[in-house]
Write a protein that holds these residues in place. Sequence first.
Motif, PDB file in Angstrom:
ATOM      1  N   HIS A  13       0.851  -1.191   0.000  1.00  0.00           N
ATOM      2  CA  HIS A  13       0.000   0.000   0.000  1.00  0.00           C
ATOM      3  C   HIS A  13       0.886   1.240   0.000  1.00  0.00           C
ATOM      4  O   HIS A  13       1.984   1.218   0.538  1.00  0.00           O
ATOM      5  N   VAL A  15       0.763   5.557   0.827  1.00  0.00           N
ATOM      6  CA  VAL A  15       0.035   6.574   1.594  1.00  0.00           C
ATOM      7  C   VAL A  15       0.047   7.882   0.800  1.00  0.00           C
ATOM      8  O   VAL A  15       1.113   8.352   0.383  1.00  0.00           O
ATOM      9  N   SER A  90       2.598  -0.975   8.923  1.00  0.00           N
ATOM     10  CA  SER A  90       1.163  -0.730   8.727  1.00  0.00           C
ATOM     11  C   SER A  90       0.542  -0.311  10.053  1.00  0.00           C
ATOM     12  O   SER A  90       1.127  -0.491  11.121  1.00  0.00           O
ATOM     13  N   TRP A  94      -2.783   8.413  11.697  1.00  0.00           N
ATOM     14  CA  TRP A  94      -2.397   9.625  10.996  1.00  0.00           C
ATOM     15  C   TRP A  94      -2.933  10.868  11.675  1.00  0.00           C
ATOM     16  O   TRP A  94      -4.021  10.848  12.247  1.00  0.00           O
ATOM     17  N   GLU A 106      -4.875   5.488   1.997  1.00  0.00           N
ATOM     18  CA  GLU A 106      -3.980   4.343   1.919  1.00  0.00           C
ATOM     19  C   GLU A 106      -4.511   3.468   0.791  1.00  0.00           C
ATOM     20  O   GLU A 106      -5.554   2.839   0.934  1.00  0.00           O
TER      21      GLU A 106
END
Length: 159
Positions: A13, A15, A90, A94, A106
């Motif tokens: 993933h 961000v 992970s 935030w 994400e």
Amino acid sequence: MLVPLYLDAGDLHAVFTRRRDDLRRHAGEISFPGGRQDEPDEDLRVTALRESEEEIGLPREDVELIGALPPVGTFVTGYKIHPFVGIIRSGHRWTPQPKEVEEILELSLRALVDGYESKRLLRKGVPIKTPTYTVGESFVWGATARIVQELLERLRPVL
């Protein structure tokens, strides 16, 4: 600029941030966290880590920088973006910088691959042909999409 990546359930993933709609530059656009140097001679890696900490609350000590992607220019504003790739864990909580960041996204790299299209867009009267990536309601285009494209090219063997 920082390209934060993490592995979750076997899937990479990235961000991103969605910028506020009321900003003068790049309003409402999706980008990676990052910004301008504080000092002209500030190391660009330091800039990427500092700006990511300020924009999304990602502590710089939680990032393992693993490389850089080629610099990318913006068509409309003429900025040159220097993307650095960093591995993070992970599950971060935030903290968006409320004056700049509307939302933190994400997005799975597989979903980005699936959402790829090449499009011709008109931005501020300037026609541009750009890769685009659509994941749900998120539309990534322009310099950010070109950075994603370069990232995906490099990661193709593991995706």
